[in-house]
Design a protein around this motif. Sequence first.
Motif, PDB file in Angstrom:
ATOM      1  N   VAL A   3     -33.050 -24.936 -17.978  1.00 18.53           N
ATOM      2  CA  VAL A   3     -34.465 -25.178 -17.686  1.00 18.53           C
ATOM      3  C   VAL A   3     -34.585 -26.424 -16.814  1.00 18.53           C
ATOM      4  CG1 VAL A   3     -36.723 -25.687 -18.673  1.00 18.53           C
ATOM      5  CG2 VAL A   3     -35.190 -24.076 -19.829  1.00 18.53           C
ATOM      6  N   ASP A   4     -35.359 -26.312 -15.722  1.00 22.38           N
ATOM      7  CA  ASP A   4     -35.506 -27.416 -14.779  1.00 22.38           C
ATOM      8  C   ASP A   4     -36.844 -28.139 -14.948  1.00 22.38           C
ATOM      9  OD1 ASP A   4     -34.870 -29.063 -12.538  1.00 22.38           O
ATOM     10  OD2 ASP A   4     -36.103 -27.768 -11.268  1.00 22.38           O
ATOM     11  N   GLU A   5     -37.941 -27.412 -14.839  1.00 18.39           N
ATOM     12  CA  GLU A   5     -39.270 -27.990 -14.991  1.00 18.39           C
ATOM     13  C   GLU A   5     -40.090 -27.172 -15.977  1.00 18.39           C
ATOM     14  OE1 GLU A   5     -41.226 -29.649 -11.224  1.00 18.39           O
ATOM     15  OE2 GLU A   5     -39.834 -28.155 -10.429  1.00 18.39           O
ATOM     16  N   VAL A   6     -40.911 -27.856 -16.754  1.00 20.10           N
ATOM     17  CA  VAL A   6     -41.793 -27.198 -17.710  1.00 20.10           C
ATOM     18  C   VAL A   6     -43.156 -27.864 -17.627  1.00 20.10           C
ATOM     19  CG1 VAL A   6     -42.228 -26.621 -20.123  1.00 20.10           C
ATOM     20  CG2 VAL A   6     -39.879 -26.659 -19.262  1.00 20.10           C
ATOM     21  N   ASP A  63     -49.631 -17.965 -20.147  1.00 23.92           N
ATOM     22  CA  ASP A  63     -50.585 -18.262 -21.204  1.00 23.92           C
ATOM     23  C   ASP A  63     -50.026 -19.328 -22.140  1.00 23.92           C
ATOM     24  OD1 ASP A  63     -53.087 -17.535 -22.711  1.00 23.92           O
ATOM     25  OD2 ASP A  63     -51.600 -17.065 -24.257  1.00 23.92           O
ATOM     26  N   SER A  64     -48.708 -19.280 -22.347  1.00 31.04           N
ATOM     27  CA  SER A  64     -48.054 -20.276 -23.200  1.00 31.04           C
ATOM     28  C   SER A  64     -46.583 -20.351 -22.829  1.00 31.04           C
ATOM     29  CB  SER A  64     -48.201 -19.920 -24.680  1.00 31.04           C
ATOM     30  OG  SER A  64     -47.586 -18.669 -24.959  1.00 31.04           O
ATOM     31  N   VAL A  65     -45.971 -21.458 -23.196  1.00 26.71           N
ATOM     32  CA  VAL A  65     -44.533 -21.670 -23.003  1.00 26.71           C
ATOM     33  C   VAL A  65     -43.853 -21.484 -24.349  1.00 26.71           C
ATOM     34  CG1 VAL A  65     -42.759 -23.350 -22.363  1.00 26.71           C
ATOM     35  CG2 VAL A  65     -44.889 -23.220 -21.057  1.00 26.71           C
ATOM     36  N   ALA A  66     -42.720 -20.803 -24.358  1.00 30.38           N
ATOM     37  CA  ALA A  66     -42.025 -20.510 -25.611  1.00 30.38           C
ATOM     38  C   ALA A  66     -41.566 -21.797 -26.294  1.00 30.38           C
ATOM     39  CB  ALA A  66     -40.837 -19.593 -25.348  1.00 30.38           C
ATOM     40  N   GLN A 111     -33.732 -14.261 -22.239  1.00 31.33           N
ATOM     41  CA  GLN A 111     -34.316 -15.099 -23.293  1.00 31.33           C
ATOM     42  C   GLN A 111     -35.780 -15.393 -22.972  1.00 31.33           C
ATOM     43  OE1 GLN A 111     -31.978 -18.519 -24.439  1.00 31.33           O
ATOM     44  NE2 GLN A 111     -33.767 -19.661 -25.148  1.00 31.33           N
ATOM     45  N   LEU A 112     -36.620 -15.397 -24.002  1.00 29.41           N
ATOM     46  CA  LEU A 112     -38.046 -15.636 -23.833  1.00 29.41           C
ATOM     47  C   LEU A 112     -38.306 -17.058 -23.340  1.00 29.41           C
ATOM     48  CD1 LEU A 112     -40.986 -14.596 -24.284  1.00 29.41           C
ATOM     49  CD2 LEU A 112     -40.852 -15.608 -26.570  1.00 29.41           C
ATOM     50  N   LEU A 113     -39.081 -17.165 -22.247  1.00 26.97           N
ATOM     51  CA  LEU A 113     -39.467 -18.461 -21.712  1.00 26.97           C
ATOM     52  C   LEU A 113     -40.962 -18.730 -21.882  1.00 26.97           C
ATOM     53  CD1 LEU A 113     -37.454 -18.507 -18.345  1.00 26.97           C
ATOM     54  CD2 LEU A 113     -36.792 -19.461 -20.571  1.00 26.97           C
ATOM     55  N   GLY A 114     -41.752 -17.683 -21.925  1.00 29.66           N
ATOM     56  CA  GLY A 114     -43.196 -17.857 -22.062  1.00 29.66           C
ATOM     57  C   GLY A 114     -43.899 -16.518 -22.129  1.00 29.66           C
ATOM     58  N   ARG A 115     -45.243 -16.585 -22.149  1.00 29.04           N
ATOM     59  CA  ARG A 115     -46.074 -15.385 -22.238  1.00 29.04           C
ATOM     60  C   ARG A 115     -46.969 -15.275 -21.011  1.00 29.04           C
ATOM     61  NH1 ARG A 115     -44.119 -11.963 -26.183  1.00 29.04           N
ATOM     62  NH2 ARG A 115     -43.407 -13.215 -27.966  1.00 29.04           N
ATOM     63  N   VAL A 116     -47.077 -14.065 -20.490  1.00 28.40           N
ATOM     64  CA  VAL A 116     -47.880 -13.814 -19.301  1.00 28.40           C
ATOM     65  C   VAL A 116     -49.347 -14.139 -19.588  1.00 28.40           C
ATOM     66  CG1 VAL A 116     -48.711 -12.015 -17.731  1.00 28.40           C
ATOM     67  CG2 VAL A 116     -46.304 -12.070 -18.411  1.00 28.40           C
ATOM     68  N   GLY A 117     -49.989 -14.810 -18.635  1.00 31.22           N
ATOM     69  CA  GLY A 117     -51.390 -15.178 -18.821  1.00 31.22           C
ATOM     70  C   GLY A 117     -52.144 -15.229 -17.506  1.00 31.22           C
ATOM     71  N   ARG A 118     -53.095 -16.156 -17.422  1.00 26.05           N
ATOM     72  CA  ARG A 118     -53.940 -16.281 -16.234  1.00 26.05           C
ATOM     73  C   ARG A 118     -54.355 -17.728 -16.006  1.00 26.05           C
ATOM     74  NH1 ARG A 118     -59.064 -12.682 -17.998  1.00 26.05           N
ATOM     75  NH2 ARG A 118     -60.161 -14.080 -16.587  1.00 26.05           N
ATOM     76  N   THR A 119     -53.439 -18.655 -16.275  1.00 21.95           N
ATOM     77  CA  THR A 119     -53.737 -20.059 -16.049  1.00 21.95           C
ATOM     78  C   THR A 119     -53.567 -20.397 -14.571  1.00 21.95           C
ATOM     79  OG1 THR A 119     -51.453 -20.692 -16.583  1.00 21.95           O
ATOM     80  CG2 THR A 119     -53.051 -20.723 -18.377  1.00 21.95           C
ATOM     81  N   GLY A 120     -53.973 -21.609 -14.206  1.00 21.05           N
ATOM     82  CA  GLY A 120     -53.928 -21.983 -12.805  1.00 21.05           C
ATOM     83  C   GLY A 120     -54.994 -21.242 -12.025  1.00 21.05           C
ATOM     84  N   ASN A 121     -54.715 -20.964 -10.756  1.00 18.39           N
ATOM     85  CA  ASN A 121     -55.720 -20.288  -9.946  1.00 18.39           C
ATOM     86  C   ASN A 121     -55.769 -18.779 -10.180  1.00 18.39           C
ATOM     87  OD1 ASN A 121     -53.366 -19.537  -8.672  1.00 18.39           O
ATOM     88  ND2 ASN A 121     -53.922 -20.356  -6.654  1.00 18.39           N
ATOM     89  N   ALA A 122     -55.138 -18.306 -11.252  1.00 18.96           N
ATOM     90  CA  ALA A 122     -55.282 -16.907 -11.677  1.00 18.96           C
ATOM     91  C   ALA A 122     -56.403 -16.766 -12.698  1.00 18.96           C
ATOM     92  CB  ALA A 122     -53.969 -16.394 -12.264  1.00 18.96           C
ATOM     93  N   ARG A 123     -57.203 -17.806 -12.868  1.00 17.92           N
ATOM     94  CA  ARG A 123     -58.246 -17.811 -13.890  1.00 17.92           C
ATOM     95  C   ARG A 123     -59.214 -16.644 -13.761  1.00 17.92           C
ATOM     96  NH1 ARG A 123     -62.774 -22.453 -13.796  1.00 17.92           N
ATOM     97  NH2 ARG A 123     -63.395 -21.143 -12.015  1.00 17.92           N
ATOM     98  N   ASP A 124     -59.520 -16.275 -12.538  1.00 15.69           N
ATOM     99  CA  ASP A 124     -60.509 -15.228 -12.305  1.00 15.69           C
ATOM    100  C   ASP A 124     -59.877 -13.888 -11.949  1.00 15.69           C
ATOM    101  OD1 ASP A 124     -62.556 -17.094 -12.743  1.00 15.69           O
ATOM    102  OD2 ASP A 124     -62.495 -17.747 -10.649  1.00 15.69           O
ATOM    103  N   THR A 125     -58.597 -13.710 -12.256  1.00 15.19           N
ATOM    104  CA  THR A 125     -57.910 -12.439 -12.004  1.00 15.19           C
ATOM    105  C   THR A 125     -57.438 -11.862 -13.332  1.00 15.19           C
ATOM    106  OG1 THR A 125     -55.680 -13.366 -11.789  1.00 15.19           O
ATOM    107  CG2 THR A 125     -57.094 -13.425  -9.840  1.00 15.19           C
ATOM    108  N   GLY A 126     -56.752 -10.733 -13.263  1.00 16.66           N
ATOM    109  CA  GLY A 126     -56.118 -10.197 -14.448  1.00 16.66           C
ATOM    110  C   GLY A 126     -54.852 -10.970 -14.757  1.00 16.66           C
TER     111      GLY A 126
END
Length: 279
Positions: A109-112, A149-152, A165-180
């Motif tokens: 892992v490099d950046e979180v 949506d979240s980091v594991a 290996q699980l790294l996180g969960r798909v979401g809509r943070t950042g500039n995806a706020r108004d998208t699916g």
Amino acid sequence: MGAVLLTGACTQATGLAGVSAGSPSTSSTGTPEVTATIPAPTPEQQAAEQPPKGDDPVKVPPPKMSKYTYTFPVKGCKTTYQRKLLVLPKTTIWAGQGCSFVAPIGGVVDEVNIQNRWNPATDAGPDREGRFVTIIGDDGVRYLGGHLDSVAEGVRQGVRVKAGQLLGRVGRTGNARDTGPNLYFAISWKTGPAFWWVRRGMVKPWNYLDAWKSGNRTFSPREETLKLRGKLGETPGCAVQCASKRVPQAAKTPKPRKTKTEEQQIITLNPTIAPLRPQ
């Protein structure tokens, strides 16, 4: 007279093996009419005439393209993704909210970023991916998954991870706020956090995603990535979507000016002596 009768009797005699000795019947054309019965084929003959059933096709694995093994970065969910360059050399993998974002290869892992700092009023470049995780794969390539949506739990800088290996969960943070919900997926090389525009994608990823999804899990972006880094340098300048929005500053309210009379009424106290008391 006796000879004639003997000849007539002979002409009516039956021939050999049940074949009539009489003249065969003829058609109107004068051609003799012959009939025959074709015997039905035996079961052995029928089996011999039909081709044998072939074996099931043998699945041939795709050729090995590298020594590295990859996996598709979204696991357990139906996905679609773009296969063309729109603005940046990255892709948007559309998937359901909460789907698993997994490491496409073993690495570190490099950046979180666990905080969603993006603000539409400023649209700051470093914050556009919202919550994200990057890893440096064993192939030397950096992979980014953003809009999470979240980091594991346990995923932090310097942690070793395995492919899948699980790294996180798909979401809509950042500039995806108004998208699916979707996964921002990008391929690049390691740089410092200050060069965030490199992190967001330098190598077109869809050919590799196609291969990993279809079963060719050894198709590696390493060669293309290293070649492009050698051409552009490790820290090329930002060229697309670089500047943040400028927020207009509110006009400053001028401080009220004191009149001369008001200034005369101000008493400055020395904290070492008591206030003056009226006489």
